[in-house]
Design a protein around this motif. Structure first.
Motif, PDB file in Angstrom:
ATOM      1  N   VAL A  68      34.025  16.706  17.923  1.00  0.00           N
ATOM      2  CA  VAL A  68      33.860  15.317  17.496  1.00  0.00           C
ATOM      3  C   VAL A  68      33.512  15.296  16.023  1.00  0.00           C
ATOM      4  N   ARG A  69      34.190  14.457  15.276  1.00  0.00           N
ATOM      5  CA  ARG A  69      33.930  14.428  13.834  1.00  0.00           C
ATOM      6  C   ARG A  69      34.276  13.061  13.258  1.00  0.00           C
ATOM      7  N   ALA A  70      33.721  12.822  12.069  1.00  0.00           N
ATOM      8  CA  ALA A  70      34.049  11.647  11.269  1.00  0.00           C
ATOM      9  C   ALA A  70      34.466  12.153   9.895  1.00  0.00           C
ATOM     10  N   PRO A  71      35.034  11.307   9.052  1.00  0.00           N
ATOM     11  CA  PRO A  71      35.432  11.746   7.708  1.00  0.00           C
ATOM     12  C   PRO A  71      34.252  12.332   6.933  1.00  0.00           C
ATOM     13  N   ILE A  72      34.542  13.330   6.110  1.00  0.00           N
ATOM     14  CA  ILE A  72      33.503  13.989   5.307  1.00  0.00           C
ATOM     15  C   ILE A  72      32.752  12.978   4.455  1.00  0.00           C
ATOM     16  N   GLU A  73      33.468  11.990   3.945  1.00  0.00           N
ATOM     17  CA  GLU A  73      32.838  10.975   3.094  1.00  0.00           C
ATOM     18  C   GLU A  73      31.717  10.250   3.820  1.00  0.00           C
ATOM     19  N   CYS A  74      31.857  10.100   5.137  1.00  0.00           N
ATOM     20  CA  CYS A  74      30.828   9.432   5.928  1.00  0.00           C
ATOM     21  C   CYS A  74      29.649  10.355   6.236  1.00  0.00           C
ATOM     22  N   LEU A  75      29.837  11.647   6.020  1.00  0.00           N
ATOM     23  CA  LEU A  75      28.765  12.610   6.269  1.00  0.00           C
ATOM     24  C   LEU A  75      27.870  12.803   5.050  1.00  0.00           C
ATOM     25  N   LEU A  76      28.334  12.425   3.886  1.00  0.00           N
ATOM     26  CA  LEU A  76      27.564  12.627   2.651  1.00  0.00           C
ATOM     27  C   LEU A  76      26.202  11.915   2.673  1.00  0.00           C
ATOM     28  N   PRO A  77      26.120  10.654   3.126  1.00  0.00           N
ATOM     29  CA  PRO A  77      24.808   9.995   3.171  1.00  0.00           C
ATOM     30  C   PRO A  77      23.804  10.751   4.050  1.00  0.00           C
ATOM     31  N   LEU A 199      22.429   7.776   8.428  1.00  0.00           N
ATOM     32  CA  LEU A 199      22.773   8.556   9.619  1.00  0.00           C
ATOM     33  C   LEU A 199      23.832   7.842  10.456  1.00  0.00           C
ATOM     34  N   ASN A 200      23.718   6.520  10.538  1.00  0.00           N
ATOM     35  CA  ASN A 200      24.701   5.749  11.305  1.00  0.00           C
ATOM     36  C   ASN A 200      26.069   5.724  10.633  1.00  0.00           C
ATOM     37  N   ALA A 201      26.093   5.915   9.315  1.00  0.00           N
ATOM     38  CA  ALA A 201      27.368   5.916   8.606  1.00  0.00           C
ATOM     39  C   ALA A 201      28.303   6.966   9.175  1.00  0.00           C
ATOM     40  N   TYR A 202      27.735   8.065   9.625  1.00  0.00           N
ATOM     41  CA  TYR A 202      28.559   9.109  10.240  1.00  0.00           C
ATOM     42  C   TYR A 202      28.823   8.813  11.712  1.00  0.00           C
ATOM     43  N   THR A 203      27.778   8.519  12.466  1.00  0.00           N
ATOM     44  CA  THR A 203      27.923   8.316  13.915  1.00  0.00           C
ATOM     45  C   THR A 203      28.847   7.141  14.229  1.00  0.00           C
ATOM     46  N   ASN A 204      28.751   6.068  13.467  1.00  0.00           N
ATOM     47  CA  ASN A 204      29.583   4.890  13.727  1.00  0.00           C
ATOM     48  C   ASN A 204      31.072   5.166  13.582  1.00  0.00           C
ATOM     49  N   ASN A 205      31.408   6.172  12.782  1.00  0.00           N
ATOM     50  CA  ASN A 205      32.817   6.436  12.486  1.00  0.00           C
ATOM     51  C   ASN A 205      33.345   7.694  13.174  1.00  0.00           C
TER      52      ASN A 205
END
Length: 313
Positions: A68-77, A199-205
């Motif tokens: 499970v993953r989201a875009p790297i850009e969403c993981l930066l925060p 943290l939600n920036a990653y989980t939401n996406n």
């Protein structure tokens, strides 16, 4: 009543997954797409699972979701949050010296703990809000109708009458209203707590893969398959998201506790930093656990990108 039903369903789902936690003897089972779209009414969970029907893609996940993953850009925060927690732990350790407390180090620690940096950059806002553009309500309502009609057919009940169609429309309106209210409350919480938003920036996406990993002994696995008792993939997804949120809340709670404890200790003649350090280390441990659910290579890339930001300053 619906939020309560969703909450209870999530607890049952989490229980279903936790019984398969023997990582020494793991077996991978790939499940094909299913029409079972019955999932709890829970804001982001609803949006995520409804997107299954919207895009024709099944979103199952294993109990510890490595695919499970989201875009790297969403993981930066979130990566900046992790670095911030590391910085405050180090700053707290620097306050206590062999000769007592370092007044200057204490002042720097206080400033850092109460004034965290910006976690989400302006150029990242659009990417972190991508999930909001997914139109999920129509697909969600269609899935709910299909499920209800199938259940009615099994019971010999006709749910296609004019009366039922009116009743269904009213229920769908209620679902939409509840969904909007839940999302509004969640967004408000993110505004009030930038660390939560990061943290939600990653989980939401998150985007889920096409299978989930079932951790079970061989005999247990055979019995589950034989008895058609494999975990419902939708509930597995909900459980995974709930676990991520549980870990996130542990991070936020311990940071809040550390700030409250610092405020109390600063009122004492001789501040005791050990209690504060304990909360911060708990937050650090939970943060490490949160990142363990993210592909290792993605974490490395995001860490390098965040580290390079300091070189540009």
């Amino acid at each position: 009543m619906l939020p309560l039903v969703g909450f209870v369903s999530s607890l049952f789902a989490l229980g279903n997954i936790q019984i398969y936690t023997d990582r020494q003897c793991s077996s991978i089972i790939r499940l094909q797409a299913t029409k079972d779209e019955g999932v709890p009414d829970m804001s982001r969970r609803q949006a995520l699972l409804a997107s299954v029907a919207a895009f024709g893609t099944l979103l199952p996940v294993q109990s510890y979701a490595s695919e499970v993953r989201a875009p790297i850009e969403c993981l930066l925060p979130a990566t900046r949050v992790k670095r911030y927690i590391t910085d405050v732990v180090n700053a707290c350790n620097n306050v206590s010296t062999g000769k007592g407390l370092d007044a200057r180090a204490l002042e720097q620690f206080e400033t850092l703990l109460y004034n965290p940096p910006v976690f989400i950059k302006e150029n990242e806002l659009k990417a972190t809000k991508t999930y909001r553009s997914i139109k999920t309500q129509n697909a969600w309502n269609k899935a709910r109708r299909t499920e209800r009609e199938q259940r009615g057919a099994e019971l010999g009940i006709d749910y296609a009458t004019p009366y039922d169609k009116i009743n269904t429309a009213i229920q769908e309106w209620g679902d939409q209203r509840q969904f909007r209210n839940l999302r509004k409350r969640q967004l408000q919480k993110d505004v009030e707590n930038p660390m939560r938003a990061a943290l939600n920036a990653y989980t939401n996406n998150l985007v889920f893969g096409d299978g989930y990993q079932l951790n079970a002994q061989d005999e247990e696995k055979k019995n589950l398959v034989r008895n058609n008792a494999l975990p419902n993939v939708n509930l597995v997804v909900v459980s995974d998201l709930d676990l991520r949120d549980l870990i996130r809340n542990q991070i936020l709670q311990n940071i809040d506790d550390a700030r409250a404890e610092l405020k109390y200790q600063l009122q004492q003649p001789t501040p005791d930093m050990q209690e504060i350090l304990m909360y911060l280390e708990k937050a650090q441990t939970s943060c490490d656990e949160w990142f363990q659910k993210i592909p290792v290579q993605d974490v490395k890339v995001a860490t390098n990108l965040v580290s390079s930001e300091d070189k540009l300053l």
